[in-house]
Design an enzyme around this catalytic site. Structure first.
Site, PDB file in Angstrom:
ATOM      1  N   VAL A   1     -36.660  -2.464  18.595  1.00  0.00           N
ATOM      2  CA  VAL A   1     -38.527  -2.835  18.315  1.00  0.00           C
ATOM      3  C   VAL A   1     -39.304  -1.395  18.492  1.00  0.00           C
ATOM      4  O   VAL A   1     -39.082  -1.031  19.277  1.00  0.00           O
ATOM      5  CB  VAL A   1     -38.812  -4.110  18.627  1.00  0.00           C
ATOM      6  CG1 VAL A   1     -39.600  -4.145  17.701  1.00  0.00           C
ATOM      7  CG2 VAL A   1     -37.905  -5.344  18.257  1.00  0.00           C
TER       8      VAL A   1
ATOM      9  N   ASN B   1     -23.913  17.374  14.086  1.00  0.00           N
ATOM     10  CA  ASN B   1     -22.319  17.766  13.948  1.00  0.00           C
ATOM     11  C   ASN B   1     -22.529  18.469  12.131  1.00  0.00           C
ATOM     12  O   ASN B   1     -23.205  19.814  12.050  1.00  0.00           O
ATOM     13  CB  ASN B   1     -21.258  16.753  13.145  1.00  0.00           C
ATOM     14  CG  ASN B   1     -21.355  15.328  13.638  1.00  0.00           C
ATOM     15  OD1 ASN B   1     -21.397  15.755  14.751  1.00  0.00           O
ATOM     16  ND2 ASN B   1     -21.492  14.332  13.488  1.00  0.00           N
TER      17      ASN B   1
END
Length: 538
Positions: free
Chosen positions: A299, A499
């Site tokens: 949240v 990555n």
């Protein structure tokens, strides 16, 4: 005779000195040294700079060759939660001197749930360790030589070479995985040989025994797409690309965000730059947290755009402190009530108060167990009221539903609350009802699996005008996303720079999203580091 020899040697030396003088004059003339000296000395006579030689140094430095990449050095460092990750240092040859310019750190390449089993955690640590080692090997052996002598300002060329290098490594990794699978298959066949005497199936289906029920999904759901394996060492690509961009910005004496903006707009500075809105996670009530509620993995608080970044962050911190205070007060509520209040009061308290259990996650998020969708939002509402803030005006909400983690494939439904399952079509009603109760929610992240594309379209048609519907799970691999564009209908994407992602990929993806009037959200990967480049990229 001696006198003649000495005279001949003197003439030869004289000839050599004269020749050298002519060569020197020609050398300086070819490089326009007399002309440049005359220009700068004439100008300085009138300017009378306070730092005479400093002025000369600045003048001639502008005439020097542009800096080029000299060395790349990869090393292991620890991220914000103590796990190994990668740092790349870049040194350049600047005015005939090798200087270390800057470094970048990329966050860990995988994410793992906090409630993962010890075996899964150990396997993740081993894989992470190996990936960092391979990345360092790539950088210090191959990539260092490949990029030596290139201009750090030529991001497109650098990223192109990095992409070609990674494509070869990815192909090698694919072949290795296929060979391992084949080897594993052969070993299994050798261990459990298929008997030739095994009777073939008769073709008749066995009838179910009376009273025995077979659990089948009411409506078949598409299976989850296989997860794309992460190529070991791939973080070297993203880390170098970012380090080169930071190097270029440093050499150009400008902040990284300005350099990135120039790259995106073909070296033409846009008329205005927009400050990004921070999305701060303050509460986690997802599958890995205690309690029955699964749907709200995160949240988030989203400050209004009219606040400065500092004011917005301070407001989020104040709300979280108030939430912790409220949970502390709930812990002190007596468990037993008077006989006269047993029935209705106890039921009301049950609905209103979430469980007291609370802790802070490793990323500073409050983790607490709740029983229903409304409880965590009511908690934030109460915290805001105590601070005289109004939800939807003074602060907005965003929810990361992470629906792909909630699908029960035996039932073909999402387990929204423990024991309560909803089909993909029923999820639309869940979100419509939630936004009717809490209109302050302006963003839903991964409200459905990416495979439920029909429901994504329906949800966008129904709620698209009320809140942003953001896809994250379907765009984990930025390079592949650029090739396939396999995303459901949505309002925007969450992009994570990890990555093999490159700066050029990031720029191209945001250009495409801008063209479709979609919003771009840069997500912070798990395991944050001391490198604050994410802010500049946003």
């Amino acid at each position: 005779m001696e006198y003649g020899e000495n005279r001949s040697g003197a003439e030869q030396r004289q000839f050599t000195i004269t020749d050298l003088k002519h060569q020197a004059a020609e050398y300086y003339r070819a490089n326009e040294v007399p002309q440049r000296l005359e220009e700068v000395l004439n100008a300085m006579f009138y300017q009378r700079p306070e730092d005479f030689y400093g002025h000369l140094a600045n003048y001639f430095s502008e005439l020097s060759k542009p800096p080029v990449i000299c060395t790349l050095f990869g090393k292991r460092v620890l991220d914000g939660i103590g796990r190994p990750t990668l740092e790349v240092e870049v040194s350049c040859r600047v005015r005939n001197c090798v200087k270390r310019i800057c470094s970048s750190i990329i966050s860990s390449h995988t994410e793992i749930l906090e409630n993962a089993s010890p075996e899964a955690v150990d396997a993740d640590e081993k894989e992470r360790d190996e990936s960092v080692n391979i990345a360092i090997e790539w950088i210090n052996e191959s990539l260092h030589e490949m990029l030596r002598g290139l201009l750090p300002t030529d991001q497109h060329n650098v990223d192109g070479l990095l992409g070609e290098y990674f494509a070869k490594k990815a192909e090698e990794d694919k072949e290795r995985r296929e060979a391992e699978k084949e080897k594993e298959k052969e070993s299994q066949e050798a261990e459990f040989p298929i008997s030739s005497s095994t009777t073939a199936p008769s073709g008749k289906k066995k009838s179910n025994k009376p009273g025995k029920k077979v659990s089948l999904p009411e409506k078949p759901v598409l299976p989850a797409e296989p997860t794309e394996p992460v190529v070991m060492g791939s973080m070297a690509i993203g880390c170098i690309s970012l380090a080169v961009a930071k190097t270029a910005a440093t050499l150009r004496d400008m902040p990284l965000y300005l350099h990135v903006a120039l790259l995106k707009h073909n070296q033409e500075l846009p008329k205005e730059l927009a400050m990004p809105l921070p999305m701060t996670t303050v509460l986690s009530c997802g599958k890995s947290s205690p309690g029955k509620l699964n749907l709200m993995k995160e949240v988030m608080l989203i400050p209004p755009s009219w606040l400065t970044i500092k004011q917005g962050i301070e407001r989020c911190v104040d709300i979280q402190k108030q939430m912790i205070k409220l949970l502390g007060q709930m812990a002190n509520v007596p468990s037993s009530m008077g006989e006269s209040k047993k029935s209705s009061s106890r039921d009301a308290a049950k609905k209103a108060l979430p469980p007291v259990f609370k802790k802070m996650s490793h990323l500073g998020c409050l983790v607490t167990g709740t029983e229903s969708l409304e409880q965590p939002l009511t908690l934030i509402q109460s915290a805001c009221a105590n601070l005289s803030l109004e939800l939807g005006i003074d602060i907005h909400l965003g929810i990361n539903c992470a629906a792909h983690e909630l699908m029960d494939y035996t039932k073909g439904k999402y387990e929204v609350v423990l024991g309560t399952h909803k089909s993909p079509d029923e999820m639309l009603d869940v979100y419509v009802d939630l936004l009717n109760k809490f209109p302050s929610i302006i963003a839903l992240i991964d409200p459905l699996r990416k495979e439920d594309s029909q429901q994504w379209t329906s949800l966008c048609n129904t709620l698209g005008s009320k809140c942003y519907l953001i896809a994250e799970d379907s765009c984990r691999n930025l390079s592949k996303l650029l090739e396939e564009q396999n995303t459901p209908k949505c309002s925007g994407l969450i992009i994570k720079y990890t990555n093999e992602a490159k700066i050029s990929d990031l720029l191209e993806m945001t250009r495409r999203l801008d063209g479709r009037k979609h919003i771009s959200i840069l997500g912070s990967p798990d395991g944050e580091s001391s490198d604050d480049s994410l802010v500049d990229l946003v």
